[in-house]
Design an enzyme around this catalytic site. Structure first.
Site, PDB file in Angstrom:
ATOM      1  N   LYS A 103       0.862  -1.186   0.000  1.00 38.45           N
ATOM      2  CA  LYS A 103       0.000   0.000   0.000  1.00 38.45           C
ATOM      3  C   LYS A 103       0.894   1.229   0.000  1.00 38.45           C
ATOM      4  CE  LYS A 103      -4.564   0.887   0.915  1.00 38.45           C
ATOM      5  NZ  LYS A 103      -5.745   0.062   0.710  1.00 38.45           N
ATOM      6  N   TYR A 139     -21.989   4.937  -0.806  1.00 43.95           N
ATOM      7  CA  TYR A 139     -23.137   5.426  -1.574  1.00 43.95           C
ATOM      8  C   TYR A 139     -23.695   4.286  -2.442  1.00 43.95           C
ATOM      9  CZ  TYR A 139     -26.099   7.886  -4.827  1.00 43.95           C
ATOM     10  OH  TYR A 139     -27.194   8.260  -5.577  1.00 43.95           O
ATOM     11  N   GLY A 175     -20.214   6.834   7.112  1.00 42.74           N
ATOM     12  CA  GLY A 175     -19.467   7.327   5.954  1.00 42.74           C
ATOM     13  C   GLY A 175     -20.235   6.947   4.707  1.00 42.74           C
ATOM     14  N   VAL A 176     -20.663   7.951   3.926  1.00 39.13           N
ATOM     15  CA  VAL A 176     -21.375   7.621   2.674  1.00 39.13           C
ATOM     16  C   VAL A 176     -20.599   8.189   1.488  1.00 39.13           C
ATOM     17  CG1 VAL A 176     -23.770   6.944   3.034  1.00 39.13           C
ATOM     18  CG2 VAL A 176     -23.123   9.302   3.494  1.00 39.13           C
ATOM     19  N   GLY A 177     -19.347   7.736   1.381  1.00 38.55           N
ATOM     20  CA  GLY A 177     -18.488   8.151   0.274  1.00 38.55           C
ATOM     21  C   GLY A 177     -18.672   7.242  -0.934  1.00 38.55           C
ATOM     22  N   ASN A 178     -17.588   7.068  -1.679  1.00 36.01           N
ATOM     23  CA  ASN A 178     -17.662   6.339  -2.955  1.00 36.01           C
ATOM     24  C   ASN A 178     -18.219   4.927  -2.815  1.00 36.01           C
ATOM     25  OD1 ASN A 178     -16.588   8.301  -4.732  1.00 36.01           O
ATOM     26  ND2 ASN A 178     -14.573   7.942  -3.831  1.00 36.01           N
TER      27      ASN A 178
HETATM   28  N1  NAI Z   1     -12.763   2.444  -2.731  1.00 35.23           N
HETATM   29  C1  NAI Z   1     -12.597   1.121  -2.688  1.00 35.23           C
HETATM   30  O1  NAI Z   1     -12.783   0.415  -3.681  1.00 35.23           O
HETATM   31  C2  NAI Z   1     -12.210   0.474  -1.403  1.00 35.23           C
HETATM   32  C3  NAI Z   1     -12.302   1.150  -0.195  1.00 35.23           C
HETATM   33  N2  NAI Z   1     -12.009   0.503   0.962  1.00 35.23           N
HETATM   34  C4  NAI Z   1     -12.116   1.198   2.232  1.00 35.23           C
HETATM   35  O2  NAI Z   1     -13.478   1.614   2.422  1.00 35.23           O
HETATM   36  C5  NAI Z   1     -13.507   2.867   3.102  1.00 35.23           C
HETATM   37  C6  NAI Z   1     -14.273   3.894   2.277  1.00 35.23           C
HETATM   38  O3  NAI Z   1     -13.624   4.052   1.029  1.00 35.23           O
HETATM   39  P1  NAI Z   1     -14.163   5.090  -0.059  1.00 35.23           P
HETATM   40  O4  NAI Z   1     -15.642   5.048  -0.086  1.00 35.23           O
HETATM   41  O5  NAI Z   1     -13.407   4.819  -1.296  1.00 35.23           O
HETATM   42  O6  NAI Z   1     -13.666   6.444   0.550  1.00 35.23           O
HETATM   43  P2  NAI Z   1     -14.356   7.888   0.481  1.00 35.23           P
HETATM   44  O7  NAI Z   1     -13.313   8.844   0.897  1.00 35.23           O
HETATM   45  O8  NAI Z   1     -15.044   8.085  -0.815  1.00 35.23           O
HETATM   46  O9  NAI Z   1     -15.487   7.782   1.602  1.00 35.23           O
HETATM   47  C7  NAI Z   1     -15.242   7.823   2.958  1.00 35.23           C
HETATM   48  C8  NAI Z   1     -16.305   8.703   3.563  1.00 35.23           C
HETATM   49  O10 NAI Z   1     -16.161   8.673   4.981  1.00 35.23           O
HETATM   50  C9  NAI Z   1     -16.376   9.975   5.479  1.00 35.23           C
HETATM   51  N3  NAI Z   1     -15.764  10.086   6.786  1.00 35.23           N
HETATM   52  C10 NAI Z   1     -14.475  10.257   7.132  1.00 35.23           C
HETATM   53  N4  NAI Z   1     -14.323  10.292   8.457  1.00 35.23           N
HETATM   54  C11 NAI Z   1     -15.565  10.129   8.988  1.00 35.23           C
HETATM   55  C12 NAI Z   1     -16.083  10.065  10.310  1.00 35.23           C
HETATM   56  N5  NAI Z   1     -15.311  10.194  11.373  1.00 35.23           N
HETATM   57  N6  NAI Z   1     -17.418   9.861  10.470  1.00 35.23           N
HETATM   58  C13 NAI Z   1     -18.222   9.729   9.400  1.00 35.23           C
HETATM   59  N7  NAI Z   1     -17.798   9.803   8.129  1.00 35.23           N
HETATM   60  C14 NAI Z   1     -16.488   9.989   7.921  1.00 35.23           C
HETATM   61  C15 NAI Z   1     -15.774  10.889   4.435  1.00 35.23           C
HETATM   62  O11 NAI Z   1     -16.271  12.195   4.525  1.00 35.23           O
HETATM   63  C16 NAI Z   1     -16.176  10.180   3.144  1.00 35.23           C
HETATM   64  O12 NAI Z   1     -17.411  10.627   2.642  1.00 35.23           O
HETATM   65  C17 NAI Z   1     -12.048   3.223   3.375  1.00 35.23           C
HETATM   66  O13 NAI Z   1     -11.676   2.729   4.637  1.00 35.23           O
HETATM   67  C18 NAI Z   1     -11.279   2.460   2.306  1.00 35.23           C
HETATM   68  O14 NAI Z   1      -9.950   2.181   2.664  1.00 35.23           O
HETATM   69  C19 NAI Z   1     -11.646  -0.818   1.006  1.00 35.23           C
HETATM   70  C20 NAI Z   1     -11.566  -1.519  -0.155  1.00 35.23           C
HETATM   71  C21 NAI Z   1     -11.769  -0.930  -1.445  1.00 35.23           C
HETATM   72  C1  COI Z   2      -7.844  -1.291  -5.611  1.00 40.26           C
HETATM   73  C2  COI Z   2      -8.133  -0.974  -4.230  1.00 40.26           C
HETATM   74  C3  COI Z   2      -9.560  -0.957  -4.120  1.00 40.26           C
HETATM   75  C4  COI Z   2      -7.346  -1.927  -3.413  1.00 40.26           C
HETATM   76  C5  COI Z   2      -7.100  -1.491  -2.032  1.00 40.26           C
HETATM   77  O1  COI Z   2      -6.186  -0.759  -1.773  1.00 40.26           O
HETATM   78  C6  COI Z   2      -7.987  -1.963  -0.992  1.00 40.26           C
HETATM   79  O2  COI Z   2      -8.757  -2.907  -1.215  1.00 40.26           O
HETATM   80  O3  COI Z   2      -7.940  -1.403   0.115  1.00 40.26           O
END
Ligand code: NAI
Ligand code: COI
Length: 364
Positions: free
Chosen positions: A80, A186, A180-183
């Site tokens: 990572k 959602y 958390g309702v990010g990527n």
């Molecule tokens: N994007 C992916 O394909 C993958 C993501 N993950 C993990 O899933 C989690 C979310 O990833 P994404 O959706 O890509 O990230 P993102 O950054 O799009 O969403 C995270 C959300 O959490 C919110 N957030 C941060 N701190 C917070 C708190 N204290 N309370 C409430 N909300 C809070 C942020 O404002 C954001 O909207 C991360 O831990 C990431 O490492 C794991 C595997 C794959």
């Molecule tokens: C391609 C990513 C979604 C891989 C990764 O870093 C993870 O699963 O946390």
């Protein structure tokens, strides 16, 4: 932090510090274990409280990738990167290109992709300098943003965990608290809403909350209220270490199943939730959809093939729950056991020397 002591304790292979003055790049690439193949794991961009916190995050996340890739049946090791900086203000083209050259210098030992704070556009910039990057634009024949596929995998895994807790995998009528309702979340909410679940959501970003309220009829709560709401399932989908001494006494859910990496602050917290009878879907098993999807690019991306593999997260969660029941241990331990056995078997079977042994990238 005594870095070599830490590396030795958890058997890390390599840590690379990357610095580029002109672009402001300050990145740490951590490679944990390449027994199964080249290390694949995303690049996180985040404002860390200290350099030590950034190093710790890179190391913990890299080890998580070793376990995630092995649990998903991928022939890939774990690594990572963290880039220190604010993804809203500090990004520039030169930064990602300089970072791409550092990755190229590792000659395939590490392959990157998106994580929190980085996007497909950032991966495309890295791709200008190296082939060892996935999650690049579909225009290159690649898989693009992994988040919707991660969400689908979490949805499948959540159903398997629900079956163990409630006797049915239907989520209709279930109350699900999403942190958390990010990527990823959602898209997860969309699947849950379509199946008839009721959603309670929170986020530090008010717009993200508003979107979930408008699109899925979710109820919004403040970030620190999410642990104690009355619900059937708690889905941590923000950052890590959210299952800890402060939060555990508040949790009312019977299932914990979400996308966030490193959800347990310490392993003892996994023991505590097990004793409370909570079904915990181990983070690195349930959130493997994204990495399964981007890893498929290494064979020439085929979406149908990738999604079929992501479907198997359901069976993988069932398997972990089965091992846990059989051996009378918490699910996080069962998942670790399953992974460590696989890595050990492969480690022992690789006895002959083969120059340039990893042919995986030659299939692209
Ligand atoms: N994007 C992916 O394909 C993958 C993501 N993950 C993990 O899933 C989690 C979310 O990833 P994404 O959706 O890509 O990230 P993102 O950054 O799009 O969403 C995270 C959300 O959490 C919110 N957030 C941060 N701190 C917070 C708190 N204290 N309370 C409430 N909300 C809070 C942020 O404002 C954001 O909207 C991360 O831990 C990431 O490492 C794991 C595997 C794959
Ligand atoms: C391609 C990513 C979604 C891989 C990764 O870093 C993870 O699963 O946390």
């Amino acid at each position: 932090m005594e870095i070599f002591k830490y590396l030795e304790k958890y058997d890390y292979e390599q840590v690379v510090f990357c610095q580029d003055k002109q672009s402001g790049l300050k990145a740490i690439i951590a490679i944990h274990d390449t027994t199964l193949g080249p290390a694949l794991g995303g690049t996180r961009m985040w404002t860390y409280a200290s350099e030590e916190a950034a190093i710790e995050d890179a190391l913990r996340l890299a080890k998580g990738m070793t376990y995630k890739n092995a649990a998903a049946g991928l022939n890939l090791g774990g690594g990572k990167t963290v880039i220190i900086g604010d993804p809203r203000k500090d990004k520039n083209e030169e930064m990602f290109r300089a970072f791409g050259r550092y990755i190229q210098g590792l000659n395939g030992r590490y392959i990157t992709a998106e994580d929190v704070g980085t996007t497909v556009a950032d991966m495309d910039l890295i791709h200008e300098e190296t082939d060892y990057v996935t999650g690049i634009s579909p225009a290159f024949g690649s898989s693009g943003n992994p988040s919707p596929v991660t969400a689908y995998g979490v949805y499948r895994g959540m159903k398997a965990a629900a079956k163990a807790a409630f006797g049915t995998d239907s989520l209709e009528g279930k109350v699900i608290a999403v942190q958390g309702v990010g990527n990823v979340a959602y898209n997860l909410c969309r699947h849950l809403h379509e199946e008839g679940a009721s959603l309670i959501v929170t986020d530090i970003n008010k717009e993200a909350v508003q979107r979930a309220v408008e699109d899925f009829g979710a109820k919004a709560v403040d970030p620190n209220e999410i642990y104690s709401v009355e619900c059937d399932i708690y889905a941590p989908c923000a950052l890590g270490a959210v299952i800890n001494d402060d939060t555990i006494p508040q949790i009312k859910a019977k299932v914990i199943a979400g996308a966030a990496n490193n959800q347990l602050k310490e392993t003892t917290h996994g023991d505590q939730i097990h004793e409370m009878g909570i079904v915990y879907a181990p983070d690195y098993v349930i959130n493997a959809g994204g990495v399964i999807n981007v890893a498929d690019e290494l064979y020439g991306y085929n979406r149908e093939r990738a999604l079929k593999k992501v479907e198997l997260i359901y069976a993988n969660i069932e398997k972990v729950i089965e091992i846990a029941k059989r051996d009378g241990i918490p699910t996080y331990k069962a998942a670790d056991r399953m992974v460590e056995e696989r890595i050990e078997r492969m480690h022992n079977s690789r006895s002959q020397f083969l120059q340039n042994g990893h042919h995986i990238l030659s299939r692209r």
